[in-house]
Write an enzyme that holds these catalytic residues in place. Structure first.
Site, short mmCIF file in Angstrom:
data_model
loop_
_atom_site.label_atom_id
_atom_site.label_comp_id
_atom_site.label_asym_id
_atom_site.label_seq_id
_atom_site.Cartn_x
_atom_site.Cartn_y
_atom_site.Cartn_z
N SER A 161 -8.11 2.67 8.29
CA SER A 161 -8.19 2.18 9.67
C SER A 161 -8.66 3.32 10.55
CB SER A 161 -6.85 1.64 10.15
OG SER A 161 -5.85 2.64 10.13
N CYS A 210 2.78 6.81 10.57
CA CYS A 210 2.66 7.30 9.20
C CYS A 210 3.85 8.16 8.78
CB CYS A 210 1.35 8.06 9.01
SG CYS A 210 -0.10 7.09 9.45
N HIS A 258 -1.83 -1.81 13.39
CA HIS A 258 -3.19 -2.35 13.43
C HIS A 258 -3.30 -3.25 14.64
CE1 HIS A 258 -3.89 -0.78 9.46
NE2 HIS A 258 -3.02 -1.60 8.88
N GLY A 289 -4.46 4.12 3.29
CA GLY A 289 -3.43 3.78 2.31
C GLY A 289 -4.03 2.85 1.27
N ALA A 313 -6.25 6.46 9.60
CA ALA A 313 -5.20 6.43 8.58
C ALA A 313 -5.76 5.77 7.32
CB ALA A 313 -3.99 5.65 9.08
N ARG A 370 0.85 -1.19 0.00
CA ARG A 370 0.00 0.00 0.00
C ARG A 370 0.88 1.25 0.00
NH1 ARG A 370 1.06 2.16 4.70
NH2 ARG A 370 1.32 0.88 6.56
N GLY A 371 0.25 2.39 -0.20
CA GLY A 371 0.96 3.64 -0.07
C GLY A 371 1.19 3.98 1.40
#
Length: 203
Positions: free
Chosen positions: A148, A164, A73, A135, A133, A66-67
């Protein structure tokens, strides 16, 4: 749009399932939103820098596609994966990010939590502390990964990273900002419906 409730699932097999779903999609495959909660795991985005891993103790770091940079998490955090055909909808990834952010802000407003954006820093914030967040990965015009939202979790784990990629970034969660007990399942249902509403309007 199909809503899939996965319950508590390990990160790695869920990530693989997203990739498999995306690779197998046909032009008429229905878009899906996956609702999931992960056991404790750190995930590092494709541009992730190791200096943002501070003092991680006895917990895996998954290098994902992902970005974004590193995040955490864990139990008590709502994760919604957005398996969306952007090309079919006729929208770009920047618009999809804006849709996700708008849906989260609207959700928080239902709980009298005033949220905002930070320029140049994707995600959603309350009093400059990050509460959500996001992504995404886009492959052949189709997204996977997603967002999330911190609901009621152990925020101390974020101290082991620069969340991040931002040094000293504060994080917060819904339960610390609300007067009453937050119901995880209710929030998941509300946020998925808001996402569907915003995505439908964008077509």
């Amino acid at each position: 749009m199909k809503i899939v409730e996965l319950g508590v699932q390990a990160y790695l097999p869920t990530w693989q399932a997203m990739k498999d779903f995306t690779n197998a999609r046909a032009t008429d495959t229905e878009d899906e939103l996956w609702i999931v909660e992960h056991p404790g795991v750190f995930t590092q985005g494709i541009a992730g820098k190791p200096e943002h891993e501070l003092n991680i103790e006895s917990m895996p770091i998954v290098k994902t596609d992902r970005g974004g940079q590193i995040t955490y998490h864990g139990p008590g955090q709502l994760v919604i994966y957005c398996l969306i055909d952007l090309k079919r909808l006729g929208i770009g990834v920047k618009k999809m990010v804006a849709i996700i952010e708008s849906a989260i802000i609207e959700l928080l407003d239902l709980y009298q939590i005033q949220a905002h954006l930070e320029e140049g820093a994707p995600g959603v914030y309350v009093n400059h502390a990050k509460i959500a967040a996001l992504g995404l990965k886009v492959k052949h015009g189709k997204t996977y990964h997603g967002l999330s939202l911190n609901i009621d979790m152990d925020l101390a784990l974020f101290s082991q990273i620069n969340p991040c990629g931002y040094q000293g970034l504060k994080v917060t969660q819904m339960q610390d900002l609300a007067d009453n007990k937050i119901n995880f399942s209710k929030v998941a249902k509300q946020l998925t419906q808001l996402l569907i509403h915003h995505i439908t309007r964008a077509q």
